[in-house]
Enzyme design. Structure first.
Site, PDB file in Angstrom:
ATOM      1  N   GLU A 143       0.815  -1.225   0.000  1.00  0.00           N
ATOM      2  CA  GLU A 143       0.000   0.000   0.000  1.00  0.00           C
ATOM      3  C   GLU A 143       0.850   1.278   0.000  1.00  0.00           C
ATOM      4  O   GLU A 143       0.897   2.007   0.992  1.00  0.00           O
ATOM      5  CB  GLU A 143      -0.931   0.003   1.215  1.00  0.00           C
ATOM      6  CG  GLU A 143      -1.813  -1.215   1.267  1.00  0.00           C
ATOM      7  CD  GLU A 143      -2.839  -1.191   2.400  1.00  0.00           C
ATOM      8  OE1 GLU A 143      -3.926  -1.713   2.202  1.00  0.00           O
ATOM      9  OE2 GLU A 143      -2.536  -0.676   3.482  1.00  0.00           O
ATOM     10  N   GLU A 196      -5.616  -8.292  -0.905  1.00  0.00           N
ATOM     11  CA  GLU A 196      -6.258  -8.124   0.405  1.00  0.00           C
ATOM     12  C   GLU A 196      -7.729  -7.814   0.216  1.00  0.00           C
ATOM     13  O   GLU A 196      -8.085  -6.890  -0.510  1.00  0.00           O
ATOM     14  CB  GLU A 196      -5.650  -6.958   1.199  1.00  0.00           C
ATOM     15  CG  GLU A 196      -4.332  -7.247   1.828  1.00  0.00           C
ATOM     16  CD  GLU A 196      -3.845  -6.123   2.750  1.00  0.00           C
ATOM     17  OE1 GLU A 196      -4.681  -5.457   3.388  1.00  0.00           O
ATOM     18  OE2 GLU A 196      -2.630  -5.927   2.809  1.00  0.00           O
TER      19      GLU A 196
HETATM   20  C1  BGP Z   1      -4.291  -3.004   5.250  1.00  0.00           C
HETATM   21  C2  BGP Z   1      -2.961  -3.540   5.654  1.00  0.00           C
HETATM   22  C3  BGP Z   1      -2.985  -4.776   6.448  1.00  0.00           C
HETATM   23  C4  BGP Z   1      -4.220  -5.025   7.244  1.00  0.00           C
HETATM   24  C5  BGP Z   1      -5.499  -4.555   6.633  1.00  0.00           C
HETATM   25  C6  BGP Z   1      -6.690  -4.578   7.544  1.00  0.00           C
HETATM   26  O1  BGP Z   1      -4.189  -1.624   5.187  1.00  0.00           O
HETATM   27  O2  BGP Z   1      -2.132  -3.755   4.531  1.00  0.00           O
HETATM   28  O3  BGP Z   1      -1.769  -4.894   7.124  1.00  0.00           O
HETATM   29  O4  BGP Z   1      -4.111  -5.184   8.542  1.00  0.00           O
HETATM   30  O5  BGP Z   1      -5.371  -3.277   6.088  1.00  0.00           O
HETATM   31  O6  BGP Z   1      -6.606  -3.530   8.459  1.00  0.00           O
HETATM   32  P1  BGP Z   1      -6.818  -3.672  10.011  1.00  0.00           P
HETATM   33  O7  BGP Z   1      -5.911  -4.756  10.444  1.00  0.00           O
HETATM   34  O8  BGP Z   1      -6.457  -2.372  10.562  1.00  0.00           O
HETATM   35  O9  BGP Z   1      -8.246  -4.014  10.205  1.00  0.00           O
END
Ligand code: BGP
Length: 474
Positions: free
Chosen positions: A179, A372
């Site tokens: 990201e 993701e």
């Molecule tokens: C993204 C990241 C991840 C991840 C995901 C979910 O931005 O790349 O590392 O964790 O989001 O976010 P969160 O864990 O804050 O719910």
């Protein structure tokens, strides 16, 4: 059916959110290891950091995480049981170079990833490696100011060279930075950069400029060391909709999306878009450009675009609308009255994934990898310890359907990896109770519990999705 035969179904994690063992095996302290659970976490993530040491009163979730470091065999066996074709994981830079600038890499760290990769490969699981997922060795921050300093480009290149050389026969897919646009929002988390409110924008653009150079250097190196590998960049994606059809709202929404595109434009097209250069000039921000940089960026563009997608976003030109905000993947956004929200306020918009994929493909014409997507929710095991996570199945199924529609629209999608395929700690909150997994991990927010892995209902559902290559989403 739209999914190609070689579609890469799988799951994703990041080292700092699953491995634990934060100082074991010769690992050095990473920036993410200084993120505590609780109220201080977000301000620190944003760069409002005052020290480089852990507070003995606080709990640091990454130190133990879900202990993948000691459980990887069991965990990879679970991935194999679900039928994973690929596993997106990251390598912790501080496991390979504990101080970031050590003369020699840490053999124990390299050997750990050898074991993980070997086991994946033995089970027919293709590794997809993120070279930098929110971590920088803390020593580099103390010594050089992390990504604010151009020396990081060179040090990152050495790290990549070590990784490519060591794993060249094991890994075909890489992502340079997780990201990339997060550096503009969470400069500490994404770039190890502290800000003090004086020259923050300059600091963030300096850091991300160096990351873009480093990404191009990684591409150049990969072409030399592993010419058959495919190397991608990554965007925290999610189309921004205008709140109304007022042209001012449409323009506002466009500006929001262009902030991230400006960076992937460099990684995919090889140049900065003119609108960004104009905006930076207006704000008096200078990119620390040296002779040769433009050529480096132009000649070393990526093979594909990886994205995270959790939600669409919503923007309005009317500043009075700010009361109507809700949380999103770091980007707080206006509440969309047409959408439901998760327990953490993230809006749920499967069609938004189809829209996002089409928009990005229209812009770039390179394959896209959805690395993701998932739902963070609280799970409550019943008396027998079973977890019937129908809400997660509904979320994933609707998003996979939307992705299938995008493929039918003509977007080449390489694969799909469910975020946090097993429960891991949350990046934004550090909580365990914000669970994304299809495998439950018996630990609470403070790391208390047996650590046992328990298959949820979604585990069997996803197993069947993969088995039928997406034909059965029920
Ligand atoms: C993204 C990241 C991840 C991840 C995901 C979910 O931005 O790349 O590392 O964790 O989001 O976010 P969160 O864990 O804050 O719910």
């Amino acid at each position: 059916m739209a999914f190609p035969k070689d579609f890469l179904w799988g799951g994703a994690t990041a080292a700092n959110q699953c491995e634990g063992a934060y100082l074991e095996g010769g690992k050095g302290l990473g920036t993410v290891d200084l993120l505590p659970l609780g109220k201080a976490r977000f301000p620190i993530s944003e760069g409002k950091i005052t020290g480089y040491a852990c507070d003995p009163q606080a709990y640091y979730p990454s130190h133990k995480a879900v202990d993948f470091y000691h459980h990887y065999q069991e965990d990879i066996a679970l991935m194999a049981e679900m039928g994973f074709k690929c596993y997106r994981m990251s390598i912790a830079w501080s496991r390979i170079f504990p101080n970031g600038d050590d003369p020699q890499p840490n053999e124990e760290g390299l050997a750990f990833y050898d074991r993980v990769l070997d086991q994946c490969i033995a089970q027919g699981i293709e590794p997809v490696i993120t070279l930098c997922h929110f971590d920088v060795p803390v020593a580099l921050m103390e010594k050089y100011g992390a990504w604010k300093n151009r020396i990081l480009v060179e040090l990152f290149e050495r790290y990549c060279e070590t990784v490519f050389t060591r794993y060249r026969n094991k890994v075909q897919y890489f992502i340079t930075f997780n990201e990339i646009n997060m550096a503009l929002h969470l400069p500490y988390v994404a770039a190890g950069v502290a800000v003090d409110g004086t020259n923050d924008e300059q600091a963030k653009y300096t850091a991300v400029y160096h990351q873009l150079l480093a990404s191009a250097c990684a591409v150049r190196l990969a072409r030399r060391i592993i010419p058959q590998a495919r190397i991608g960049c990554m965007l925290a994606a999610g189309q921004t909709y205008p709140y109304t059809c007022a042209p001012e709202d449409v323009w506002e929404a466009m500006q929001k999306d262009r902030e991230g595109y400006a960076l992937t434009d460099v990684q995919i097209r090889g140049t900065f878009p003119p609108y960004l250069l104009r905006q930076l000039k207006q704000k008096g921000i200078r990119l620390p450009e040296l002779p040769g940089d433009r050529q480096l960026l132009r000649e070393n563009t990526v093979d594909y675009l990886a994205i995270s997608y959790y939600a669409s976003r919503l923007a309005s030109a009317d500043k009075a609308m700010v009361q109507e905000m809700t949380d999103g993947n770091v980007f707080a956004t206006l509440k969309n009255p047409h959408l439901e929200r998760s327990q953490w306020g993230w809006q749920i918009d499967p069609l938004g994934l189809r829209i996002t994929l089409n928009t990005l493909y229209d812009r770039y014409q390179v394959p896209i990898f959805v690395v993701e997507n998932g739902l963070g929710a609280q799970d409550t095991p019943d008396e027998q310890g079973n977890i019937a996570d129908d809400y997660r199945i509904a979320y994933l199924s609707a998003h996979i359907k939307a992705m299938e529609d995008a493929i039918s629209d003509g977007v080449p999608v390489l694969g799909y990896t469910v975020w946090g395929w097993m429960d891991i700690i949350s990046a934004s909150t550090g909580q365990m109770k914000k669970r994304y997994g299809m495998v439950y991990v018996d630990l609470d927010d403070y790391g208390r519990g047996t650590g046992a892995r328990i298959r949820k209902k979604s585990f069997y559902w996803y197993q069947n999705v993969i088995k039928t290559n997406g034909a059965c989403l029920e």
